[in-house]
Motif scaffolding. Sequence first.
Motif, PDB file in Angstrom:
ATOM      1  N   THR A   1      -4.438   0.880  -2.985  1.00 49.69           N
ATOM      2  CA  THR A   1      -4.766   1.735  -1.655  1.00 49.69           C
ATOM      3  C   THR A   1      -5.847   0.886  -1.042  1.00 49.69           C
ATOM      4  N   ARG A   2      -5.999   1.423   0.116  1.00 48.34           N
ATOM      5  CA  ARG A   2      -7.254   1.011   0.865  1.00 48.34           C
ATOM      6  C   ARG A   2      -8.489   1.577   0.253  1.00 48.34           C
TER       7      ARG A   2
ATOM      8  N   GLN B   1       2.191  10.401  -5.737  1.00 49.14           N
ATOM      9  CA  GLN B   1       2.142  10.530  -4.274  1.00 49.14           C
ATOM     10  C   GLN B   1       2.571  11.941  -3.923  1.00 49.14           C
TER      11      GLN B   1
ATOM     12  N   ASP C   1       2.545  -1.894   4.364  1.00 50.69           N
ATOM     13  CA  ASP C   1       2.551  -0.610   4.082  1.00 50.69           C
ATOM     14  C   ASP C   1       3.782  -0.084   3.775  1.00 50.69           C
TER      15      ASP C   1
ATOM     16  N   PRO D   1       4.281   6.725   2.062  1.00 56.04           N
ATOM     17  CA  PRO D   1       3.196   7.793   2.209  1.00 56.04           C
ATOM     18  C   PRO D   1       3.613   8.883   3.206  1.00 56.04           C
TER      19      PRO D   1
ATOM     20  N   PRO E   1       0.628   4.483  -4.163  1.00 57.34           N
ATOM     21  CA  PRO E   1      -0.865   4.382  -4.425  1.00 57.34           C
ATOM     22  C   PRO E   1      -1.054   4.064  -5.749  1.00 57.34           C
TER      23      PRO E   1
ATOM     24  N   LEU F   1       0.680  -1.094   0.102  1.00 52.68           N
ATOM     25  CA  LEU F   1      -0.005   0.000   0.047  1.00 52.68           C
ATOM     26  C   LEU F   1       0.934   1.312   0.059  1.00 52.68           C
TER      27      LEU F   1
ATOM     28  N   GLY G   1      -7.031  -1.766  -6.541  1.00 51.66           N
ATOM     29  CA  GLY G   1      -5.899  -1.192  -7.438  1.00 51.66           C
ATOM     30  C   GLY G   1      -5.586  -2.237  -8.366  1.00 51.66           C
TER      31      GLY G   1
END
Length: 246
Positions: A30-31, A174, A63, A154, A26, A23, A40
Amino acid sequence: MQVTEALQRAFAPTGRLRASINLGNPILATRNPSGGAPTGVSVDLATELAQRLGLPLELVVFDAAGKSVEAVRSERTDFGFFAIDPLRGQGIHFSIPYVLIEGSYLVREDSMLMENGQVDQAGHRVVVGKGSAYDLFLTRELRHAEIIRAPTSPAVVDTFIAEGAEVAAGVRQQLEADAGRLAGLRLLPGRFMVIRQAMGLPDRGGPIAFEYLAVFVKDVIGSGFVGAALSRHGILGAAVAQFDEN
């Protein structure tokens, strides 16, 4: 290629095809805000591969890219979606790339930096996501600037702000999103690298799995599956990779 029990075992020795989903990028995944499940391009590709192999799919979510890579290398998952890099090649067999992504730099609006070539200077601190493709690349390429590693991709821009660093480095999309939510930031023009996203299997998959994966990736590129997935998920700025059909 015909799907056989031997091929299924080569991909999924546990009987379930475990996909390593990162994750931290992006463009790939993604969530889902409504349900929490990942969504995704990489999820679409994992689903398609499982369906073709006739195997149940399990999504194992991470993550950060480094964690996703290590899960495949240690065979806690059966395959994943990674940027091709020499260091990551240890213990992992990569397919050809299916997507090309730009790595870019972000600075403050009042920064004196105007070009990518000005970044690598003594006294400049460049924030990267730990274990990311651009971390690995810049660790090799930067000779004078200092690298600061954020825990995940992120978190790069927030770390850049908190540390008062001079440059943030990452996937262009991002950084553009972060520049949109935080005032006083801008991207330097162009790119410092092209990130070649591929699928990867642990070495234990062997020739039968490697050959099937090669055919699969060429097919999802050539059939338009990858391009449609990028469009469906609203991904801009990433290009479908090309390959030699000969």
